[in-house]
Motif scaffolding. Structure first.
Motif, PDB file in Angstrom:
ATOM      1  N   GLY A  64      34.004   3.739  29.547  1.00  0.00           N
ATOM      2  CA  GLY A  64      34.720   4.996  29.624  1.00  0.00           C
ATOM      3  C   GLY A  64      34.613   5.843  28.363  1.00  0.00           C
ATOM      4  N   GLU A  65      34.616   7.150  28.558  1.00  0.00           N
ATOM      5  CA  GLU A  65      34.519   8.097  27.448  1.00  0.00           C
ATOM      6  C   GLU A  65      35.818   8.108  26.637  1.00  0.00           C
ATOM      7  N   ARG A  66      35.661   8.160  25.296  1.00  0.00           N
ATOM      8  CA  ARG A  66      36.786   8.202  24.366  1.00  0.00           C
ATOM      9  C   ARG A  66      37.791   7.079  24.621  1.00  0.00           C
ATOM     10  N   MET A  67      37.224   5.919  24.799  1.00  0.00           N
ATOM     11  CA  MET A  67      38.006   4.701  24.913  1.00  0.00           C
ATOM     12  C   MET A  67      37.384   3.665  23.986  1.00  0.00           C
ATOM     13  N   VAL A  68      38.137   2.617  23.690  1.00  0.00           N
ATOM     14  CA  VAL A  68      37.595   1.496  22.933  1.00  0.00           C
ATOM     15  C   VAL A  68      37.335   0.365  23.918  1.00  0.00           C
ATOM     16  N   THR A  69      36.091  -0.070  23.982  1.00  0.00           N
ATOM     17  CA  THR A  69      35.708  -1.180  24.842  1.00  0.00           C
ATOM     18  C   THR A  69      35.297  -2.352  23.966  1.00  0.00           C
ATOM     19  N   ALA A  70      35.959  -3.493  24.142  1.00  0.00           N
ATOM     20  CA  ALA A  70      35.660  -4.686  23.349  1.00  0.00           C
ATOM     21  C   ALA A  70      34.778  -5.629  24.148  1.00  0.00           C
ATOM     22  N   LEU A  71      33.744  -6.164  23.497  1.00  0.00           N
ATOM     23  CA  LEU A  71      32.885  -7.181  24.089  1.00  0.00           C
ATOM     24  C   LEU A  71      33.244  -8.506  23.418  1.00  0.00           C
ATOM     25  N   ILE A  72      33.709  -9.465  24.201  1.00  0.00           N
ATOM     26  CA  ILE A  72      34.128 -10.754  23.654  1.00  0.00           C
ATOM     27  C   ILE A  72      33.352 -11.875  24.321  1.00  0.00           C
ATOM     28  N   GLY A  73      33.397 -13.048  23.694  1.00  0.00           N
ATOM     29  CA  GLY A  73      32.723 -14.217  24.234  1.00  0.00           C
ATOM     30  C   GLY A  73      32.276 -15.107  23.092  1.00  0.00           C
ATOM     31  N   PRO A  74      31.913 -16.345  23.391  1.00  0.00           N
ATOM     32  CA  PRO A  74      31.498 -17.275  22.334  1.00  0.00           C
ATOM     33  C   PRO A  74      30.184 -16.853  21.699  1.00  0.00           C
ATOM     34  N   GLU A 111      27.822  13.499  13.641  1.00  0.00           N
ATOM     35  CA  GLU A 111      28.564  13.870  14.840  1.00  0.00           C
ATOM     36  C   GLU A 111      27.988  13.229  16.104  1.00  0.00           C
ATOM     37  N   PRO A 112      27.997  11.896  16.159  1.00  0.00           N
ATOM     38  CA  PRO A 112      27.529  11.210  17.369  1.00  0.00           C
ATOM     39  C   PRO A 112      28.561  11.328  18.481  1.00  0.00           C
ATOM     40  N   GLU A 113      28.170  10.909  19.668  1.00  0.00           N
ATOM     41  CA  GLU A 113      29.107  10.854  20.785  1.00  0.00           C
ATOM     42  C   GLU A 113      29.745   9.466  20.890  1.00  0.00           C
ATOM     43  N   ILE A 114      28.992   8.466  20.445  1.00  0.00           N
ATOM     44  CA  ILE A 114      29.377   7.068  20.621  1.00  0.00           C
ATOM     45  C   ILE A 114      29.222   6.345  19.290  1.00  0.00           C
ATOM     46  N   VAL A 115      30.160   5.447  18.992  1.00  0.00           N
ATOM     47  CA  VAL A 115      30.062   4.618  17.786  1.00  0.00           C
ATOM     48  C   VAL A 115      30.103   3.149  18.220  1.00  0.00           C
ATOM     49  N   LEU A 116      29.073   2.402  17.827  1.00  0.00           N
ATOM     50  CA  LEU A 116      28.992   0.977  18.104  1.00  0.00           C
ATOM     51  C   LEU A 116      29.412   0.211  16.858  1.00  0.00           C
ATOM     52  N   MET A 117      30.204  -0.841  17.025  1.00  0.00           N
ATOM     53  CA  MET A 117      30.666  -1.633  15.890  1.00  0.00           C
ATOM     54  C   MET A 117      30.439  -3.106  16.185  1.00  0.00           C
ATOM     55  N   ASP A 118      29.651  -3.759  15.334  1.00  0.00           N
ATOM     56  CA  ASP A 118      29.328  -5.167  15.519  1.00  0.00           C
ATOM     57  C   ASP A 118      30.103  -5.999  14.502  1.00  0.00           C
ATOM     58  N   GLU A 119      31.201  -6.601  14.938  1.00  0.00           N
ATOM     59  CA  GLU A 119      32.055  -7.414  14.064  1.00  0.00           C
ATOM     60  C   GLU A 119      32.396  -6.673  12.758  1.00  0.00           C
ATOM     61  N   LYS A 169      39.966   9.206  19.597  1.00  0.00           N
ATOM     62  CA  LYS A 169      40.334  10.542  20.053  1.00  0.00           C
ATOM     63  C   LYS A 169      39.100  11.436  20.154  1.00  0.00           C
ATOM     64  N   HIS A 170      38.058  11.084  19.412  1.00  0.00           N
ATOM     65  CA  HIS A 170      36.868  11.926  19.335  1.00  0.00           C
ATOM     66  C   HIS A 170      35.588  11.225  19.777  1.00  0.00           C
ATOM     67  N   TYR A 171      35.591   9.882  19.797  1.00  0.00           N
ATOM     68  CA  TYR A 171      34.359   9.144  20.073  1.00  0.00           C
ATOM     69  C   TYR A 171      34.612   8.036  21.093  1.00  0.00           C
ATOM     70  N   THR A 172      33.563   7.719  21.832  1.00  0.00           N
ATOM     71  CA  THR A 172      33.553   6.483  22.621  1.00  0.00           C
ATOM     72  C   THR A 172      33.191   5.352  21.666  1.00  0.00           C
ATOM     73  N   ILE A 173      33.960   4.272  21.679  1.00  0.00           N
ATOM     74  CA  ILE A 173      33.733   3.162  20.741  1.00  0.00           C
ATOM     75  C   ILE A 173      33.518   1.875  21.524  1.00  0.00           C
ATOM     76  N   VAL A 174      32.456   1.173  21.161  1.00  0.00           N
ATOM     77  CA  VAL A 174      32.195  -0.152  21.718  1.00  0.00           C
ATOM     78  C   VAL A 174      32.171  -1.116  20.547  1.00  0.00           C
ATOM     79  N   ILE A 175      33.003  -2.160  20.608  1.00  0.00           N
ATOM     80  CA  ILE A 175      33.138  -3.089  19.493  1.00  0.00           C
ATOM     81  C   ILE A 175      32.894  -4.522  19.953  1.00  0.00           C
ATOM     82  N   VAL A 176      32.065  -5.238  19.217  1.00  0.00           N
ATOM     83  CA  VAL A 176      31.900  -6.673  19.407  1.00  0.00           C
ATOM     84  C   VAL A 176      32.824  -7.376  18.423  1.00  0.00           C
ATOM     85  N   THR A 177      33.607  -8.318  18.913  1.00  0.00           N
ATOM     86  CA  THR A 177      34.491  -9.057  18.017  1.00  0.00           C
ATOM     87  C   THR A 177      34.700 -10.476  18.519  1.00  0.00           C
ATOM     88  N   HIS A 178      34.757 -11.425  17.570  1.00  0.00           N
ATOM     89  CA  HIS A 178      35.134 -12.795  17.893  1.00  0.00           C
ATOM     90  C   HIS A 178      36.653 -12.962  17.808  1.00  0.00           C
TER      91      HIS A 178
END
Length: 285
Positions: free
Chosen positions: A62-72, A199-207, A229-238
């Motif tokens: 989803g746009e302008r949401m934080v999506t977390a990717l989890i798993g071992p 000024e990207p649309e999406i920010v990816l964050m790896d741990e 509020k301004h970006y779509t964020i996808v974050i990988v976290t343990h």
């Protein structure tokens, strides 16, 4: 609703995964306003040579949401993250199938400008990696690469980005100092400022917090909350607690497959899959 049952006997003959990708609305069980899709993945498979790492991953982010990717460890979540701005292109013998659309554009189409993809989709890595340059030059680096030389434009972008990264007040009087002189948490926020300066649309964050102390981690988490509020964020976290705190949606991966995807409170309190429940409650991982 898409139901896929997969035999995983080569890993554990006693386990069969039912992969069910659920929308945010279905997972929450309540009516919510429709969310515009920012990234649409369909049947994404990825292999490094003979080693297949991702299997038929389909999900809408989803746009302008934080999506977390989890798993071992080794479940494919960081590999998937790198697919989203084509960083896996840099690895030899990589083959990817399926489609990943950002907006209405398949970023793996033959005529795609990869440089433009990476401008639209910024990346923040596990270990902060400021350049051996001044704080100012770290922030405006991407703009200079894009050919922008006007000092007023660069100054404005530097201040705006550092303010967005909650770092301006700490460094505004030392912009000429090396970015390497900052603390670990400050360096990571500097890298976030550098990522958003173009000024990207999406920010990816790896741990992004794995190497930080609890106080610096809290600052990054507060920053993530503000940035959505301004970006779509996808974050990988343990860190499952971190995923629960910062994300709107959570996707659980196991052995390269998307097992469950939905509203974060639902995934953590009422998971639909036994495998998800076992991971979240610490039975494995």
């Amino acid at each position: 609703m898409n139901m896929i049952e997969t035999n995983t006997a080569r890993h554990d003959p006693g386990i069969r995964i039912r992969t069910e990708v659920r929308s945010f609305e279905a997972a929450s069980g309540t009516a919510v306003p429709p969310v515009k899709t920012s990234i649409d993945l369909k049947q994404v498979n990825l292999s490094y040579g003979d080693n297949q790492v991702l299997f038929d991953v389909s999900m809408k982010i989803g746009e302008r949401m934080v999506t977390a990717l989890i798993g071992p460890s080794g479940c494919g979540k960081s590999t998937l993250l790198r697919c989203l701005n084509r960083m896996n292109d840099l690895i030899d013998n990589t083959e990817i199938k399926g489609s990943i659309k950002v907006g209405d554009r398949n970023i793996y189409a033959a005529d795609t400008d990869v440089i433009e993809v990476r401008r639209r989709i910024g990346m923040v890595f596990q270990k902060s990696n400021p350049f051996p340059k001044s704080i100012y030059e770290n922030v405006v680096y991407g703009l200079r690469i894009a050919g922008i030389t006007d000092k007023a434009t660069l100054d404005e972008a530097c201040e705006r980005s550092l303010k967005s990264a909650a770092l301006w007040d700490e460094v505004k009087d030392r912009l000429s100092e090396s970015g390497l002189s900052l603390s670990g948490g400050q360096q990571q926020r500097l890298c976030i400022a550098r990522a958003i300066a173009v000024e990207p649309e999406i920010v990816l964050m790896d741990e992004p917090c794995s190497a930080l102390d609890p106080i610096a981690t809290l600052k990054i988490e507060e920053l993530i909350y503000d940035l959505k509020k301004h970006y779509t964020i996808v974050i990988v976290t343990h860190n499952l607690q971190q995923a629960a705190r910062v994300s709107d949606r959570t996707a659980f991966f196991w052995l390269g497959r998307l097992v469950e995807y939905g509203n974060t409170p639902e995934v953590f309190t009422k998971p639909k899959e036994k495998l998800t429940e076992d991971y979240i409650t610490g039975r494995f991982g």
